[in-house]
Design a protein around this motif. Sequence first.
Motif, short mmCIF file in Angstrom:
data_model
loop_
_atom_site.label_atom_id
_atom_site.label_comp_id
_atom_site.label_asym_id
_atom_site.label_seq_id
_atom_site.Cartn_x
_atom_site.Cartn_y
_atom_site.Cartn_z
N LEU A 1 45.30 39.54 57.51
CA LEU A 1 46.33 40.08 56.64
C LEU A 1 46.37 39.30 55.34
O LEU A 1 46.12 38.09 55.31
N SER A 2 46.70 40.00 54.27
CA SER A 2 46.83 39.39 52.96
C SER A 2 48.21 39.67 52.41
O SER A 2 48.83 40.69 52.73
N CYS A 3 48.68 38.78 51.57
CA CYS A 3 49.95 38.96 50.87
C CYS A 3 49.71 38.58 49.41
O CYS A 3 49.41 37.42 49.11
N ALA A 4 49.83 39.56 48.53
CA ALA A 4 49.66 39.32 47.10
C ALA A 4 51.03 39.06 46.49
O ALA A 4 51.94 39.89 46.62
N ALA A 5 51.17 37.91 45.86
CA ALA A 5 52.44 37.50 45.29
C ALA A 5 52.41 37.60 43.77
O ALA A 5 51.38 37.34 43.14
N SER A 6 53.53 37.97 43.19
CA SER A 6 53.64 38.02 41.74
C SER A 6 55.10 37.84 41.33
O SER A 6 56.01 38.01 42.14
N GLY A 7 55.29 37.50 40.06
CA GLY A 7 56.64 37.40 39.52
C GLY A 7 57.31 36.05 39.71
O GLY A 7 58.49 35.90 39.38
N PHE A 8 56.56 35.09 40.28
CA PHE A 8 57.11 33.75 40.44
C PHE A 8 55.95 32.76 40.50
O PHE A 8 54.79 33.17 40.61
N THR A 9 56.25 31.48 40.42
CA THR A 9 55.21 30.45 40.46
C THR A 9 54.85 30.18 41.91
O THR A 9 55.48 29.36 42.58
N PHE A 10 53.86 30.90 42.39
CA PHE A 10 53.50 30.93 43.80
C PHE A 10 53.27 29.53 44.36
O PHE A 10 53.74 29.19 45.44
N GLY A 11 52.58 28.71 43.61
CA GLY A 11 52.22 27.38 44.10
C GLY A 11 53.38 26.41 44.24
O GLY A 11 53.21 25.31 44.75
N ASP A 12 54.56 26.83 43.83
CA ASP A 12 55.74 25.96 43.95
C ASP A 12 56.47 26.14 45.27
O ASP A 12 57.40 25.38 45.57
N TYR A 13 56.06 27.14 46.07
CA TYR A 13 56.86 27.50 47.24
C TYR A 13 56.06 27.49 48.53
O TYR A 13 54.91 27.96 48.58
N GLY A 14 56.72 26.96 49.58
CA GLY A 14 56.20 27.19 50.91
C GLY A 14 56.33 28.66 51.25
O GLY A 14 57.25 29.34 50.78
N ARG B 1 45.48 29.65 43.17
CA ARG B 1 44.94 30.11 41.87
C ARG B 1 44.97 31.63 41.78
O ARG B 1 45.00 32.19 40.68
N ASN B 2 44.95 32.31 42.95
CA ASN B 2 44.97 33.77 42.97
C ASN B 2 46.29 34.35 43.47
O ASN B 2 46.41 35.57 43.61
N ASN B 3 47.27 33.47 43.73
CA ASN B 3 48.58 33.92 44.22
C ASN B 3 48.47 34.75 45.51
O ASN B 3 49.10 35.81 45.64
N MET B 4 47.65 34.26 46.44
CA MET B 4 47.40 34.99 47.67
C MET B 4 47.73 34.16 48.90
O MET B 4 47.44 32.95 48.94
N LEU B 5 48.30 34.80 49.89
CA LEU B 5 48.60 34.22 51.19
C LEU B 5 47.85 35.03 52.24
O LEU B 5 47.74 36.26 52.11
N TYR B 6 47.33 34.35 53.27
CA TYR B 6 46.53 35.02 54.29
C TYR B 6 47.01 34.66 55.69
O TYR B 6 47.55 33.58 55.92
N LEU B 7 46.76 35.60 56.60
CA LEU B 7 46.98 35.35 58.02
C LEU B 7 45.76 35.87 58.77
O LEU B 7 45.59 37.09 58.89
N GLN B 8 44.92 34.94 59.21
CA GLN B 8 43.76 35.31 60.01
C GLN B 8 44.19 35.33 61.46
O GLN B 8 44.70 34.33 61.98
#
Length: 117
Positions: free
Chosen positions: A20-33, A75-82
Motif C-alpha cells: 500500500l502507498s500513501c501520497a501526502a501533500s499540503g504539509f511538511t511530510f518529513g516533520d511528522y510521524g 523526498r517524495n512525500n510517500m508512506l508505504y505498507l508492505q
Amino acid sequence: QVQLVESGGGLVQPGGSLTLSCAASGFTFGDYGMFWYRQAPGQERERVGFITPDGDRVTYLSSVEGRFTISRENRNNMLYLQMNNLRPNDTAVYYCHFRVSDGRTYWGQGTQVAVSS
C-alpha cells in the motif's frame, strides 16, 4: 490543503503480498510521524503501526509484526505498507494518518484489502 491518498489495495489470496502507498501533500511530510490504521467490517479502527518522522523507528501491532513493513520516502512525500503472508483476518480498509500537536488529525479515504481464496 492537507491530503492523504492511499492506493494499492485489492483482492489477494491467503499467503500473498500487497504494498500500500500513501501520497501526502499540503504539509511538511518529513516533520511528522505517520500511522497506518485499518478497520475491518463491524470492528473498531485499529492501529497497524507507526513510523517516526525520519523513519529510524517503527512499531507494529503484534499480530502483523514480522509480516508487515512500514517505510517512508520523505523526498517524495510517500508512506508505504508492505504486507506479506496475508491472512483472511487482515481484510480491512487501510488508512494512513497523522496528527498535529494542537489536536488536529488527518486521514486518507482508505484503500480496501481483501484476503480470500
